[in-house]
Design an enzyme around this catalytic site. Structure first.
Site, PDB file in Angstrom:
ATOM      1  N   GLY A  51       0.840  -1.194   0.000  1.00  0.00           N
ATOM      2  CA  GLY A  51       0.000   0.000   0.000  1.00  0.00           C
ATOM      3  C   GLY A  51       0.870   1.237   0.000  1.00  0.00           C
ATOM      4  N   TYR A  79       4.060  -3.072   2.426  1.00  0.00           N
ATOM      5  CA  TYR A  79       3.361  -2.425   3.550  1.00  0.00           C
ATOM      6  C   TYR A  79       2.710  -3.472   4.457  1.00  0.00           C
ATOM      7  CZ  TYR A  79       0.012   0.442   6.115  1.00  0.00           C
ATOM      8  OH  TYR A  79      -0.717   1.050   7.115  1.00  0.00           O
ATOM      9  N   HIS A 165       7.885  -7.389  -4.111  1.00  0.00           N
ATOM     10  CA  HIS A 165       6.549  -7.770  -4.596  1.00  0.00           C
ATOM     11  C   HIS A 165       6.602  -9.087  -5.379  1.00  0.00           C
ATOM     12  CE1 HIS A 165       4.259  -4.160  -3.488  1.00  0.00           C
ATOM     13  NE2 HIS A 165       5.446  -3.593  -3.528  1.00  0.00           N
ATOM     14  N   GLU A 167       4.213 -10.724  -6.500  1.00  0.00           N
ATOM     15  CA  GLU A 167       3.101 -10.831  -7.454  1.00  0.00           C
ATOM     16  C   GLU A 167       3.413 -10.253  -8.832  1.00  0.00           C
ATOM     17  OE1 GLU A 167       3.350  -8.892  -4.877  1.00  0.00           O
ATOM     18  OE2 GLU A 167       2.272  -7.005  -5.043  1.00  0.00           O
ATOM     19  N   ASP A 223     -19.960 -11.409 -20.760  1.00  0.00           N
ATOM     20  CA  ASP A 223     -20.361 -11.294 -19.351  1.00  0.00           C
ATOM     21  C   ASP A 223     -21.856 -11.576 -19.162  1.00  0.00           C
ATOM     22  OD1 ASP A 223     -17.771 -10.440 -19.217  1.00  0.00           O
ATOM     23  OD2 ASP A 223     -18.244  -8.338 -18.866  1.00  0.00           O
ATOM     24  N   LYS A 365     -11.988 -11.073 -16.235  1.00  0.00           N
ATOM     25  CA  LYS A 365     -12.518 -11.320 -17.586  1.00  0.00           C
ATOM     26  C   LYS A 365     -12.092 -12.685 -18.142  1.00  0.00           C
ATOM     27  CE  LYS A 365     -14.662  -9.288 -21.086  1.00  0.00           C
ATOM     28  NZ  LYS A 365     -15.885  -8.477 -20.905  1.00  0.00           N
TER      29      LYS A 365
END
Ligand code: XMP
Length: 509
Positions: A51, A79, A165, A167, A223, A365
């Site tokens: 964050g 964070y 990070h 990710e 969708d 998606k």
């Protein structure tokens, strides 16, 4: 299942994606969630996201620190790790040397989090604060040149923290680290599949809706089609879909969709042709926002009039996706009241006193496409590129007339044909043509022409939040331009849009 606490990092959706790629279900929750609420979700692990705040500043986001007493493994990222350290009695301060970008991490191989990653590995950092002292029970498990405490662990309590990070793609072994946390530390099973998601969701819809009726605005996009399939499998004939033809669709699209949806979905669908109404209301209007407002208003009126014919409807279904749900939350305060509405029916639930059903609200998606495939949705519908609610009205720049719409439809049809033939349709997030409100001089045969210009837009993207212009081969672009100018009367020039989002947007209006 994994709970991800959202401390406002721009990467938190990526964390969720990585976890799901490991076939483990996860949910992103705001920091306002309590330890009891987390316990009731029975997660196998908790991930605290990064964050933008500094933990020592007043008002920085914190989550109920009793999460550390639940006996659930925790991974703090950036964070998130600093919050963990601060909560458990360690010390976090402004770093002497900030670290942004690539950093070589020196790991200690005895940490389970780094199983399979011995020695050095490249990571990606973005921090101005550092840990000065770890809480009792923790050891330092990795460092970088600038950051002595770059990863920590309390193996007994199963608390782990990383300053970098894992990710993001730039962290070379990031996926391995997340896998280690999920499988080796939390003991998660690879059990989350679209099949299991479909089964559970259908059951939940049944429970929520009971024997009541549901209305759904069907646009023919992936969708709303997948939403229709799920709800239909849950409650069958108690679902009624409404398809509004606004006259702003692509060439032959309304007719083709009608055929496809009818034959393929075997669902109650009411088709409403309101094209004349839309075109009339748009006459003389050039301002993009006014166009949107007019289209939205008429859509609401038409949809409501049709919906009212369906007696005893209690629910309105929408194909809202996870990025919209997350985006509409304030960074630290949790969900806000309004969730962005996809199909221009945002005000309808309140007006008609309908409750909402949003079965795709936890999916991205590409997951919706996978789910569509799992449910047996027609390939063509599964892979349809997104198409905006106001349709071609925001691609005819300036005033929208039937004549200009028809020119654009012809251009767009050639473009779609070539994009598909070239094998690019599925690779692109969107590909479309825009009719410009200026003319240019050209020469055809022996004569001078003074005709329309069209712009071609083709972009790659994961979620429409950012996008890059597609590097289509010159040969393909040449063929598209050639065919358009030769085949579509009224067009004598084709240009290719090479802007990315940001700073441009995907649509021109
Ligand atoms: P922009 O142009 O903002 O578009 O980069 C992002 C995505 O949203 C679609 N879009 C819309 N969809 N109503 C919609 O339903 C709208 O008014 C609208 N405007 C843009 C656009 O096609 C892209 O996928």
């Amino acid at each position: 299942m994994i709970v991800i606490i959202d401390f406002g990092s721009q990467f938190n959706q990526l964390i969720a994606r990585r976890v799901r790629e490991c076939r483990v279900y996860c949910q992103i929750e705001p920091p306002t969630i309590t330890a009891e609420e987390i316990r009731s979700l029975a997660p196998e692990g908790i991930i605290l996201s990064g964050g933008p705040s500094s933990i020592y500043e007043k008002g920085s986001p914190r989550v109920d620190d009793r999460i550390f007493t639940l006996g659930i493994p925790v991974l703090g990222i950036c964070y998130g790790m600093q919050f963990m350290v601060d909560s458990l009695g360690g010390d976090v301060r402004k770093a002497d040397k900030r670290e942004y970008g690539f950093a070589t991490l020196f790991t200690k191989s005895n940490s389970v989090l780094f199983n399979g990653i011995e020695g050095e590995t490249v990571t990606w950092m973005s921090h101005g604060d550092s840990i000065q002292a770890v809480p009792q029970g923790f050891e330092v498990t990795a460092s970088t040149e600038n950051t002595t405490i770059a990863a920590i662990a309390d193996a007994q309590k199963q608390f782990y923290g990383v300053q970098f990070h894992p990710e993001v793609e730039h962290t070379v072994k990031g996926r391995q680290i997340i896998r280690n946390f999920l499988y080796d530390i939390c003991g998660c099973k690879r059990s989350w599949t679209m099949k299991s998601f479909a089964r559970e969701t259908i059951e939940q819809i049944r429970e929520k809706v009971g024997d009541k009726k549901v209305i759904l605005g069907l646009s023919g996009g992936v969708d709303s089609s997948v939403t229709a399939l799920l709800i239909h499998q849950a409650i069958g004939k108690h679902l009624t879909c409404i398809f509004v033809d606004n006259g702003l669709l692509r060439k032959d699209e309304a007719a083709q969709l009608k055929l496809k949806l009818k034959s393929h979905l075997n669902i109650n669908i009411r088709f409403v042709n309101a094209a004349a109404q839309f075109i009339k209301a748009l006459s003389g209007v050039s301002d993009p926002e006014r166009k949107r407002k007019i289209i939205g208003k008429i859509f609401m009126d038409v949809f409501e009039a049709e919906a009212k014919k369906i007696k005893d409807a209690d629910f309105l279904a929408q194909g809202t996706l996870y990025p919209d749900v997350i985006e509409s939350r304030s960074a630290f305060g949790g969900p806000t009241a309004v969730i962005k509405s996809h199909h221009n029916v945002g005000g309808l639930p309140k007006k008609m006193k309908l409750k909402l059903v949003e079965p795709l609200q936890y999916l991205f998606k590409d997951e919706v496409r996978k789910l569509g495939k799992t449910l047996g949705l027609d390939e063509d519908l599964v892979w349809r590129q997104p198409f905006p609610g106001p349709g071609l009205a925001i691609r005819v720049i300036g005033e929208v007339t039937k004549k200009r719409l028809d020119v654009l439809r012809e251009v767009d049809a050639v473009l779609q044909e070539e994009i598909r033939a070239g094998g690019y349709y599925r690779k692109l997030w969107q590909s479309f043509a825009v009719l410009l409100p200026i003319k240019s001089v050209g020469i055809m045969g022996d004569g001078r022409t003074y005709e329309n210009i069209v712009a071609i837009r083709a972009v790659t993207s994961k979620d429409a939040m950012t996008a890059d212009w597609a590097r289509l081969p010159h040969k393909l672009l040449g063929k598209i331009s050639n065919r358009i100018i030769n085949e579509v009367r009224g067009v004598n020039r084709v240009v290719y849009d090479i802007s990315s989002k940001p700073p441009s947007t995907i649509e021109w209006e």
